[in-house]
Design a protein around this motif. Sequence first.
Motif, PDB file in Angstrom:
ATOM      1  N   GLN A   1      25.207  -5.178  10.933  1.00  0.00           N
ATOM      2  CA  GLN A   1      25.822  -5.890  12.225  1.00  0.00           C
ATOM      3  C   GLN A   1      25.039  -5.686  13.357  1.00  0.00           C
ATOM      4  OE1 GLN A   1      30.207  -4.589  12.130  1.00  0.00           O
ATOM      5  NE2 GLN A   1      30.786  -6.031  10.755  1.00  0.00           N
ATOM      6  N   GLN A   2      24.665  -4.576  14.114  1.00  0.00           N
ATOM      7  CA  GLN A   2      23.860  -4.583  14.721  1.00  0.00           C
ATOM      8  C   GLN A   2      22.133  -5.137  14.896  1.00  0.00           C
ATOM      9  OE1 GLN A   2      23.913  -0.049  16.304  1.00  0.00           O
ATOM     10  NE2 GLN A   2      25.157   0.402  14.321  1.00  0.00           N
ATOM     11  N   LEU A   3      21.700  -4.970  13.781  1.00  0.00           N
ATOM     12  CA  LEU A   3      20.198  -5.611  13.112  1.00  0.00           C
ATOM     13  C   LEU A   3      20.882  -7.227  13.674  1.00  0.00           C
ATOM     14  CD1 LEU A   3      18.917  -3.564  10.508  1.00  0.00           C
ATOM     15  CD2 LEU A   3      17.801  -3.858  13.484  1.00  0.00           C
ATOM     16  N   SER A   4      22.130  -7.806  13.061  1.00  0.00           N
ATOM     17  CA  SER A   4      22.718  -8.732  12.829  1.00  0.00           C
ATOM     18  C   SER A   4      22.192  -9.495  14.383  1.00  0.00           C
ATOM     19  CB  SER A   4      23.418  -9.171  12.319  1.00  0.00           C
ATOM     20  OG  SER A   4      23.715  -8.996  11.240  1.00  0.00           O
ATOM     21  N   ALA A   5      22.813  -8.757  15.296  1.00  0.00           N
ATOM     22  CA  ALA A   5      23.242  -9.249  16.627  1.00  0.00           C
ATOM     23  C   ALA A   5      21.625  -8.929  17.446  1.00  0.00           C
ATOM     24  CB  ALA A   5      24.255  -8.317  17.353  1.00  0.00           C
TER      25      ALA A   5
END
Length: 173
Positions: free
Chosen positions: A120-124
């Motif tokens: 989720q963090q990398l997708s953001a």
Amino acid sequence: HVEPDLAEIRREASRRPLARWPVHYDLEQPWITLLPHLSSAKGITMLLQVRAAAQLAANQTGEGLADIELGFRLADSLSGEPFVISQLVRMACYDIILQPLKEGLARQQFSEAQLTSLQQQLSAADLLAGFQRSMRGERAISGLWAKLTRENLAEVIQAFSGSQGFTERLSYF
């Protein structure tokens, strides 16, 4: 000993998720805007990389993951800046902090919940949007340069170079 400083950075990063670096933007002459925070962000990220790698190697997954996530936060703190160099440093910070993540993934150290959170963090992290923002900023700065008259340009270059001879040579162009 860096522990107190990293604890403060971690605490403030979680308390102020939208915080930005204190950059003084000179709107009349944006090309003289100083960006000393870029080396700080990269240096701290490099420290976090080494710490995270050591913690993961010592099977302290939680601590290593916390340093990786703080590295993500530092990289993202540059996302709103309108300079290409800021976005390049942001990408470098991601590149740096991804190394211990890759090592932890290779050792299968992360739980499903941790992997989901990391995803989720990398997708953001929208690097393309940051790049587009910086291109608009650089285009605006270039537009200001184009508006300068020959005399004003000579004054700006003299201020940068501190050399009268350089300015005189410019008049030949």
